[in-house]
Design a protein around this motif. Sequence first.
Motif, PDB file in Angstrom:
ATOM      1  N   VAL A   1       0.824  -1.205   0.000  1.00  0.00           N
ATOM      2  CA  VAL A   1       0.000   0.000   0.000  1.00  0.00           C
ATOM      3  C   VAL A   1       0.861   1.259   0.000  1.00  0.00           C
ATOM      4  O   VAL A   1       0.528   2.256  -0.633  1.00  0.00           O
ATOM      5  N   THR A   2       1.995   1.206   0.703  1.00  0.00           N
ATOM      6  CA  THR A   2       2.806   2.411   0.811  1.00  0.00           C
ATOM      7  C   THR A   2       3.918   2.441  -0.224  1.00  0.00           C
ATOM      8  O   THR A   2       4.645   3.414  -0.307  1.00  0.00           O
ATOM      9  N   SER A   3       4.056   1.370  -1.015  1.00  0.00           N
ATOM     10  CA  SER A   3       5.265   1.276  -1.828  1.00  0.00           C
ATOM     11  C   SER A   3       5.364   2.326  -2.935  1.00  0.00           C
ATOM     12  O   SER A   3       6.456   2.762  -3.253  1.00  0.00           O
ATOM     13  N   VAL A   4       4.233   2.758  -3.500  1.00  0.00           N
ATOM     14  CA  VAL A   4       4.317   3.818  -4.523  1.00  0.00           C
ATOM     15  C   VAL A   4       4.941   5.061  -3.912  1.00  0.00           C
ATOM     16  O   VAL A   4       5.882   5.644  -4.470  1.00  0.00           O
ATOM     17  N   GLY A   5       4.383   5.475  -2.785  1.00  0.00           N
ATOM     18  CA  GLY A   5       4.872   6.667  -2.113  1.00  0.00           C
ATOM     19  C   GLY A   5       6.315   6.503  -1.688  1.00  0.00           C
ATOM     20  O   GLY A   5       7.125   7.423  -1.820  1.00  0.00           O
ATOM     21  N   PHE A   6       6.647   5.319  -1.218  1.00  0.00           N
ATOM     22  CA  PHE A   6       8.010   5.031  -0.767  1.00  0.00           C
ATOM     23  C   PHE A   6       8.980   5.109  -1.945  1.00  0.00           C
ATOM     24  O   PHE A   6      10.012   5.770  -1.885  1.00  0.00           O
TER      25      PHE A   6
END
Lengths: 332, 294
Positions: free
Chosen positions: B136-141
């Motif tokens: 879920v957070t990997s795009v932002g990361f």
Amino acid sequence: MASGSNGKIRSISYARYGYIFILPFFIVYAIFQVYPLLNTFYLSTQSNGSVVTESVGLQNFAAILSGSGGRAFKAVHENFIRVMGNTLILWFGNFIPQIVLSLLLAAWFTDAFLKIKGKGFYKIVMYMPNIITAASVAALFVMLFADSQFGAINKMLMNMHILDAPKNFVTGQTTSRVIIMFIQTWMWFGNTTIMLMSGIMGINPSLFEAANIDGATPTQQFFQITIPLLRPIMLYTMVTSMIGGLQMFDMPYLFNMGTAQNRHTETIAVFIYNHFHNLKPNYGYSGASSVILFIVTAVLGGICFIFNKDDDPKAKERRSSKAALKSKLGGL
Amino acid sequence: MDMAGTKSNSQAIKVRTICVTVVMVFLAIISLLPVYILIVNATRTSQQIVESGVSLIPGLNLFENIKNLNALSEAGTVEYNALRGYLNSAVIAFSTTFLTVLFSCMTAYGLVVYDFRFKNAAYTIILAVMMIPVQVTSVGFYQFMSKLGLTDSYFPLIIPAIAAPSVVFFMRQSMKSTFPLEIVEAARIDGCSEFRTFFTIGIPMMKPAIAVQAIFAFVANWNNYYMPSMILISRNKEQLTLPMMVNTILSNEKLSDYGVRYVSIFLSIIPVVIVYFIFSRFIVEGVALGGVKE
């Protein structure tokens, strides 16, 4: 604040150490988890196809969920529906056999009347697939089931004259899905068995004793005592497994590599990854589908929380610790 | 539990025991079979594999296959270099394990030993974020890291290990039930500083929990494919981890030596399999207890 008993002053003066000890965690957490999460939300409102983005409002969500507004949007929408379908099919196809198998095994392992030798050995062997590198397992199965006559399984079946020509196991719709379901079940049934076992061991043994004295058969005991009393933990296993299933990446991703693209096993996690992991990343689509995934996960997590609430605190703590372990291991 | 069975009952139990044992043996074989087939194929020549596909009889070609793999790797035909892979994966797995365990201990210790205003809030946050999947957070990361120019570096793979909510949760659980707070008081009276108390009393007393968490963290990080493949975008040969190298073998269509293909997968799983069989009892117990001593 400074007033009060001696003890109070002491506890106040040590309080700052509490902050010092937990500070590194929260700093790193804020930078590498919270900010990326907020950034994901931000990116979900940004444009696609370029490193430099501009705001497009909720267009990405509209494109993904309804496909309205043009041909390109429709394609994204159709792909999203397809990968969500794949994810659900793959999850369902590994969860059902896994839970059935694990329930049976857990009931047998905890049955005091069965004299099975080497229980410890079976548990160790059945848990083993869980710790083997998922990427390597995927590579192994892709190679064993490779489509050409050089695939080991194809060759074997042809040698045995079961097949005349090589079958497209890895690219075929049903076969590739069944292989992935099998791998996931293979990797996770040992883990689920152990989790359900500790659930069964938490059932009051006098219930089984009483049932035994009353002449209940093992099958009756299983369906009348074990299953009903395990229901909360089974529902819980199901929800955590679903959250894990939504993250399924390694297996489907590697089935897409190598010789041929496989649209039948592409999951939502692969979809998100492929959209941002590009020279010209589609941050918008990727972000928007991540946000949707986040909401689904939060709803599922909320359901877990409600199940948990009704129980006594000790069982609850035990269970959430197990779920945490599972999620840490990339659980399904 | 006392046996309440009669004679006819014990006969039935015997039959059931046999049936159940048969199923268990079958499942144990299924559990081992893919790994066994991998080992067998890693010891056979490419010729043998192509001719018979699957076999249960190991060959004698293991070292030859490893030698061929190394030769191809030196020639640059394959990007799989076993020693390099072991080193890279070990660097990442050991440093993340160390950071995860140390800082999770510290955080748990802070939450258990001290009383402070936001203690419960802090713990609630940890519980709440435990279930957020990394996808879920990997795009932002990823976008954040590429903006900072940190892709193609191990930094984003190692440093985030400091914040491992689920490990903190376990450590706190186990400390709550086993750690005597009086001992901290006693150390204070003796003039021991808070950090020294943590390192000389806290950590040694948490050893069993640390061991379980360290093993799980090590295995999870060694096996991790998602994060390295996301961050190491240039696929620089010198940087690849073992699972990524396996991936390059899989997508290498020029590699026609099947012995080499299988041996490369074999080499990638050997370390975890060895670690597992050394610590297996421990690991299975850890899963059963959820890492919590009761």
